[in-house]
Write an enzyme that holds these catalytic residues in place. Structure first.
Site, PDB file in Angstrom:
ATOM      1  N   ASP A 149       3.219 -18.700  42.343  1.00 35.47           N
ATOM      2  CA  ASP A 149       2.074 -18.787  43.253  1.00 35.47           C
ATOM      3  C   ASP A 149       2.390 -18.184  44.613  1.00 35.47           C
ATOM      4  O   ASP A 149       1.506 -17.716  45.315  1.00 35.47           O
ATOM      5  CB  ASP A 149       1.613 -20.232  43.386  1.00 35.47           C
ATOM      6  CG  ASP A 149       0.984 -20.678  42.076  1.00 35.47           C
ATOM      7  OD1 ASP A 149       1.717 -21.162  41.204  1.00 35.47           O
ATOM      8  OD2 ASP A 149      -0.230 -20.459  41.908  1.00 35.47           O
TER       9      ASP A 149
ATOM     10  N   LYS B 190       3.984 -23.861  39.517  1.00 34.22           N
ATOM     11  CA  LYS B 190       3.477 -25.138  39.022  1.00 34.22           C
ATOM     12  C   LYS B 190       4.552 -26.218  38.992  1.00 34.22           C
ATOM     13  O   LYS B 190       5.691 -25.968  38.609  1.00 34.22           O
ATOM     14  CB  LYS B 190       2.889 -24.904  37.617  1.00 34.22           C
ATOM     15  CG  LYS B 190       2.313 -26.106  36.913  1.00 34.22           C
ATOM     16  CD  LYS B 190       1.282 -26.848  37.738  1.00 34.22           C
ATOM     17  CE  LYS B 190       0.166 -25.957  38.250  1.00 34.22           C
ATOM     18  NZ  LYS B 190      -0.661 -26.619  39.291  1.00 34.22           N
TER      19      LYS B 190
HETATM   20  C1  RUB Z   1      -1.014 -21.970  38.263  1.00 34.51           C
HETATM   21  C2  RUB Z   1       0.424 -21.672  38.243  1.00 34.51           C
HETATM   22  C3  RUB Z   1       0.812 -20.396  37.591  1.00 34.51           C
HETATM   23  C4  RUB Z   1       0.878 -19.351  38.673  1.00 34.51           C
HETATM   24  C5  RUB Z   1       1.189 -18.002  38.117  1.00 34.51           C
HETATM   25  O1  RUB Z   1      -1.340 -23.156  38.946  1.00 34.51           O
HETATM   26  O2  RUB Z   1       1.251 -22.369  38.788  1.00 34.51           O
HETATM   27  O3  RUB Z   1       2.067 -20.486  36.994  1.00 34.51           O
HETATM   28  O4  RUB Z   1      -0.352 -19.321  39.347  1.00 34.51           O
HETATM   29  O5  RUB Z   1       0.019 -17.373  37.830  1.00 34.51           O
HETATM   30  P1  RUB Z   1      -2.855 -23.674  38.900  1.00 34.51           P
HETATM   31  P2  RUB Z   1      -0.182 -15.807  37.950  1.00 34.51           P
HETATM   32  O6  RUB Z   1      -3.228 -23.785  37.475  1.00 34.51           O
HETATM   33  O7  RUB Z   1      -2.783 -24.988  39.607  1.00 34.51           O
HETATM   34  O8  RUB Z   1      -3.675 -22.661  39.648  1.00 34.51           O
HETATM   35  O9  RUB Z   1      -0.061 -15.353  36.561  1.00 34.51           O
HETATM   36  O10 RUB Z   1      -1.522 -15.632  38.517  1.00 34.51           O
HETATM   37  O11 RUB Z   1       0.884 -15.245  38.838  1.00 34.51           O
END
Ligand code: RUB
Length: 342
Positions: free
Chosen positions: A220, A231
């Site tokens: 993130d 996460k």
């Molecule tokens: C989502 C999460 C994902 C990352 C990676 O958290 O932690 O592992 O966002 O995603 P939530 P990306 O479900 O609370 O949004 O593939 O977009 O980098």
């Protein structure tokens, strides 16, 4: 938007009529995942510009600034949202109102296109790390639902499988919202990739028994020193992977790196409602949405949505320009100097 709250039981496309509804959808995780949140934020800005197209210049400026503020207050951790909203706000900084509206929409389209291209490249670089017969463990959902069009962590897995490699994926359930069990398993099923959902507590068991060859997760926000917010539960997986000599990769495009953030300690970690921890939801045997309480209703609970994995646990970052290796305080700024904001 695909309504991710209903998957895997119901596939439903939903839409938002204005930027306020888009903000609401981000906040309530109708769509989620760093990249998807970023693109939704960008289109939220495009909506705001269109909503304000008949206003005077001053009114237009205040309207889009207020919209940016509203969109950025939805979820604090994924930096993609902030980069995307900033880029759209900057795009509306000059020209007539009509031109600014046009530029906001064009910038949102550009961000979406960039994500599609980045996710493809992440898959192409990342697949080389996956050997034939590998068993890969992943956490949460960093697939096409989280990052258009191929995902981040799931993109190398997808591309390696398309190459004909035999592989198996352990999917962490990812409490409390169960993005792994509900979304990642669904995506892998669509693609015919062999997998099994495991409870979050089982990852260490399989790693210690030598059943996991590598871990790939998304992110993130990645700080300039390589610390990774992802996460909740990611940190534990990284530590256990290190303990067992298993490579731990983070798949992330430049939009997820935040060079303004020196270390993971500066990353705001979202705390969500306790009700997510105290209950579970899904569908009942008749197919109706259903929520069950696990703990007594008034039980206190803490619900951090993310954690920070220190850079020392990360074997490499799979990015759209290749694999970044330690020391990250050198390789990240070298790769992504001036990141994010156009
Ligand atoms: C989502 C999460 C994902 C990352 C990676 O958290 O932690 O592992 O966002 O995603 P939530 P990306 O479900 O609370 O949004 O593939 O977009 O980098």
């Amino acid at each position: 938007m695909i309504d991710q709250t209903k998957l895997p039981h119901v596939f439903q496309i939903t839409s938002s009529k204005d930027h306020a509804e888009t903000a609401h959808a981000i906040r309530n995780m109708v769509l989620r995942g760093a990249g998807a949140i970023g693109v939704a934020g960008a289109y939220g800005m495009a909506q705001a510009a269109m909503e304000a197209e008949n206003l005077s210049m001053n009114e237009f400026e205040s309207y889009v600034e207020a919209a940016a503020d509203r969109l950025m207050r939805t979820r604090p951790t994924a930096v993609n949202l902030f980069h995307a909203v900033d880029r759209c706000l900057n795009a509306t900084a000059s020209g007539s109102v009509a031109e600014r509206v046009h530029k906001a929409v064009a910038e949102a389209d550009t961000i979406a296109e960039e994500d599609i291209s980045a996710s493809r490249s992440i898959g192409e670089y990342g697949r080389e790390l996956i050997g034939d017969g590998f068993c890969v463990l992943t956490h949460c959902n960093a697939g096409a639902l989280a990052f258009i069009d191929f995902g981040t962590a799931l993109s190398p897995i997808r591309f390696a499988h398309r190459q004909g490699k035999n592989m198996f994926v352990f999917v962490d359930e990812t409490r409390p919202r169960c993005q792994g069990a509900r979304l990642t398993a669904w995506e892998l099923q669509q693609e015919g990739i062999p997998h099994a959902v495991i409870v979050d507590n089982a990852a260490g068991h399989f790693m210690r028994r030598g059943e996991v060859d590598m871990v790939i997760v998304g992110a993130d926000r990645v700080a300039a020193n390589g610390d990774v917010a992802n996460k909740i539960g990611t940190y534990e997986k990284a530590v256990i992977a290190r303990e067992n000599g298993i490579p731990f990769y983070v798949a992330a495009p430049r939009m997820t790196f935040d060079l303004n953030c020196g270390s993971g300690d500066e990353i705001e970690i979202e705390e969500r409602d306790a009700s997510e921890v105290l209950g579970m939801w899904g569908i009942d045997e008749e197919g109706s949405p259903s929520r069950v309480l696990i703990a007594a209703k008034d039980t206190p609970a803490r619900n951090p949505a993310f954690d920070v994995t220190p850079a020392k646990y990360v074997t490499g970052f799979i990015t759209e320009i290749g694999i970044l290796r330690p020391p990250y305080s050198e390789s990240i700024p070298q790769a992504f100097g001036g990141v994010g904001i156009a």
